[in-house]
Design an enzyme around this catalytic site. Structure first.
Site, PDB file in Angstrom:
ATOM      1  CE  LYS A  42      -1.897 -27.106 -20.488  1.00 53.75           C
ATOM      2  NZ  LYS A  42      -2.766 -28.284 -20.280  1.00 53.75           N
ATOM      3  CG  HIS A  81      -2.679 -31.782 -18.721  1.00 56.84           C
ATOM      4  ND1 HIS A  81      -3.349 -31.433 -19.879  1.00 56.84           N
ATOM      5  CD2 HIS A  81      -1.371 -31.865 -19.060  1.00 56.84           C
ATOM      6  CE1 HIS A  81      -2.496 -31.332 -20.868  1.00 56.84           C
ATOM      7  NE2 HIS A  81      -1.288 -31.577 -20.406  1.00 56.84           N
ATOM      8  CG  ASP A 105      -6.934  -9.818  -5.878  1.00 55.99           C
ATOM      9  OD1 ASP A 105      -6.083 -10.334  -5.136  1.00 55.99           O
ATOM     10  OD2 ASP A 105      -6.780  -8.708  -6.424  1.00 55.99           O
TER      11      ASP A 105
END
Length: 214
Positions: free
Chosen positions: A161, A159, A166
């Protein structure tokens, strides 16, 4: 004598304050030196959703829109998605994406574009959401230069996010990478760079999951 005592005692009340104020410039200078030694402060900004419209495809390409009454967004300053896409578009070496679901075609296209630029792209996502209607995960899995792993856990969801650009810029927040999150939901995304401690924590979490889901 009482007058003399009064004269001597008066400065004792005033002098601590006066000494503090006299030291203030020196204190500020010392703090400035410490900050200089520590390095630059982190750069942070926040994006909020929903957007009023999806971005115009021509605008995303940096080309003028020829539609007379185009209802899509052309102004990046008024589009959180366009600003997020710009951050992903800045990737030059690595792009590590760890998100619950991906159904926003524009974000999927940005990931694919990064792979085409020879950026090393890794994606971690939820196995159940990967097969949901409208998911772009199967297309990403077929894209050369994109390596994708899922959690393979039916009893729990992957879950997270967040994304790392880089290894120096962190993108995280409540925002799911979906069209509904862009246009309907109240969501947030924080973009942070110049914070090696925090970014290092997210990097270690990504690497831990990458190994666990191999």
């Amino acid at each position: 004598q009482s007058g003399a005592t009064s004269a001597r005692s008066a400065p004792s009340y005033a002098s601590p304050a006066s000494r503090r104020w006299r030291r203030a410039p020196d204190f500020c200078a010392a703090m400035g030196a410490c900050l200089s030694i520590a390095g630059p402060l982190p750069q942070q900004r926040a994006l909020f959703f929903p957007d009023r419209a999806m971005p115009c495809r021509q605008a995303l390409k940096g080309q003028p829109c020829r539609r007379k009454h185009c209802t899509y967004e052309h102004d990046a300053s008024r589009s959180s998605l366009m600003q997020l896409l710009a951050v992903i578009g800045d990737a030059t070496t690595t792009l590590d994406v760890c998100v619950f679901t991906i159904t926003c075609n524009e974000l999927a296209d940005a990931i694919i574009a990064a792979a085409k630029r020879k950026v090393r792209v890794r994606v971690i996502t939820d196995d159940i959401q990967a097969t949901s209607q409208g998911s772009d995960v199967s297309e990403l899995a077929r894209t050369p230069g994109v390596t994708l792993r899922t959690d393979h856990q039916k009893e729990a969801h992957m879950h997270h996010k967040f994304a790392l650009v880089d290894g120096t810029t962190l993108v995280n927040g409540s925002f799911n990478w979906t069209r509904a999150a862009v246009l309907t939901n109240y969501e947030n995304v924080a973009i942070t760079s110049g914070a090696p401690g925090l970014i290092g924590e997210y990097t270690r979490e990504f690497e831990r999951l990458w190994r666990a889901f191999a």
